[in-house]
Design an enzyme around this catalytic site. Structure first.
Site, mmCIF file in Angstrom:
data_model
loop_
_atom_site.group_PDB
_atom_site.id
_atom_site.type_symbol
_atom_site.label_atom_id
_atom_site.label_comp_id
_atom_site.label_asym_id
_atom_site.label_seq_id
_atom_site.Cartn_x
_atom_site.Cartn_y
_atom_site.Cartn_z
ATOM 1 N N LYS A 111 -28.129 58.475 35.373
ATOM 2 C CA LYS A 111 -28.147 59.939 35.326
ATOM 3 C C LYS A 111 -27.885 60.449 33.911
ATOM 4 C CE LYS A 111 -28.988 60.953 39.641
ATOM 5 N NZ LYS A 111 -30.230 61.673 40.022
ATOM 6 N N LYS A 194 -42.361 53.117 46.057
ATOM 7 C CA LYS A 194 -42.171 53.711 47.366
ATOM 8 C C LYS A 194 -42.320 55.223 47.277
ATOM 9 C CE LYS A 194 -37.114 54.177 47.113
ATOM 10 N NZ LYS A 194 -35.825 53.852 47.770
ATOM 11 N N LYS A 197 -39.473 61.904 46.346
ATOM 12 C CA LYS A 197 -39.643 63.296 45.939
ATOM 13 C C LYS A 197 -39.928 63.412 44.445
ATOM 14 C CE LYS A 197 -36.384 64.740 49.529
ATOM 15 N NZ LYS A 197 -35.043 65.309 49.816
#
Length: 329
Positions: A111, A194, A197
């Site tokens: 992150k 895969k 979003k």
């Protein structure tokens, strides 16, 4: 029954990967376990969402959970921020967490790279908030993917550390729960990886027929096989995997046979796949739209879920306060 806890960040609509990878299994698990399924709106604050987005996204996930078959009579469905006891346990766990171990977590480092201008304390202490979510209900099992396994180990470490510091056998070390055959890895439409979003390769349960068709027809393909029974490249295998999930077995076998005979027409296959995906999504989509329009239902489910979750959380916090040495609330 053993207690299971799982949370999802309200970052948009659920897609086929979410459904077949977790939500469908949750609808089975609610009959076998004491389930707590929560919407992790506090976790979403690390990206500074707009207040309107938090409310809208929370209601979206709540409506879609219900539309997929998660039953508030069988499982506790709640919004994380409705259970303020989580924050108190989060504080206690942070007091016993060390800077070095938090900085070494893969989730924090990833992150920090993704949002270098917003490396906030919430990113750093994500594992302790996740641990508070889990330990609050004394969960025995937590359904997680491989990307969360390190944070699960942190939760176990925090549970052990609390027990050691205070000389008690209070928190059970939660175990990662593999959904195994209940879960399927759904590929994206971009030819690799895969469905997700952030990857922009997803088909959402709320997508209408036109949108689904447009997305499927844009899926990556190749020029077709040149030798009978040749191995399928990953983008093509992805299409067949999707077809295996949503289509009738005979449909899959028909197109698989055409591929093996070098007679496949991808346009025809995509049209069939789009029709089958829509047939699967249509009833869920209709339920989502109905539930989204019923604000009273959403409010009632969230309120009842919060009451049940807070009842469990309050017992834990009262015991934790006693163990640490604080006055009763």
């Amino acid at each position: 029954m053993q207690t299971v806890v799982s949370g999802i960040r309200p970052t948009g609509n659920l897609h086929l990967g979410n459904y077949f990878g977790a939500v469908r299994a949750f609808t089975q698990m609610q009959n076998e376990y004491n389930c707590y399924f929560f919407i992790a709106d506090w976790h979403s604050l690390t990206t500074h969402p707009h207040p309107d987005d938090i409310i809208r996204s929370t209601n979206t996930i709540l409506a879609e959970y219900l539309a997929c078959g998660i039953d508030p009579e069988k499982a506790t469905i709640y919004v994380q921020s409705d259970v303020r006891e989580v924050l108190e346990l989060y504080l206690y766990l942070n007091m016993n967490a060390y800077l070095g171990e938090l900085e070494r977590t893969t989730s924090f480092k990833d992150k920090a790279r993704q949002q270098p201008d917003n490396v906030n304390a919430g990113l750093l202490t994500y594992p302790s908030l996740m641990a508070a979510d889990i330990l609050m209900h004394k969960a025995v099992k937590v359904p997680v993917g491989k990307d969360q396994e390190q944070n699960m180990e942190m939760a176990r470490k925090f549970a052990r550390r609390f027990n050691t510091i205070y000389g008690v056998d209070f928190f059970t070390e939660p175990q990662s729960f593999s959904l195994g055959e209940r879960a399927l890895k759904v590929p994206g439409l971009d030819g690799s990886g895969k469905m997700g979003k952030s990857e922009g390769n997803a088909i959402y349960l709320i997508d209408d027929e036109k949108t689904i068709s447009k997305k499927v027809m844009r899926a990556v393909t190749d020029a077709g096989p040149t030798e009978p029974n040749s191995e399928k490249p990953e983008p093509i295998q992805n299409l067949f995997t999707l077809m295996e999930i949503v289509s009738a077995p005979e449909v899959y076998q028909h197109f698989d046979g055409l591929y093996n005979d070098c007679a496949i027409r991808y346009g025809d296959m995509k049209k069939q796949l789009a029709a089958d995906i829509n047939a699967f999504c249509a009833p869920i989509r209709e339920r989502i739209l109905d539930i989204q329009g019923d604000k009273e239902l959403l409010s009632r489910v969230a309120r009842i879920g919060a009451e049940k979750a807070r009842e469990s959380a309050s017992k834990t916090i009262d015991e934790v306060r006693h163990i640490i040495g604080f006055r009763p609330r």
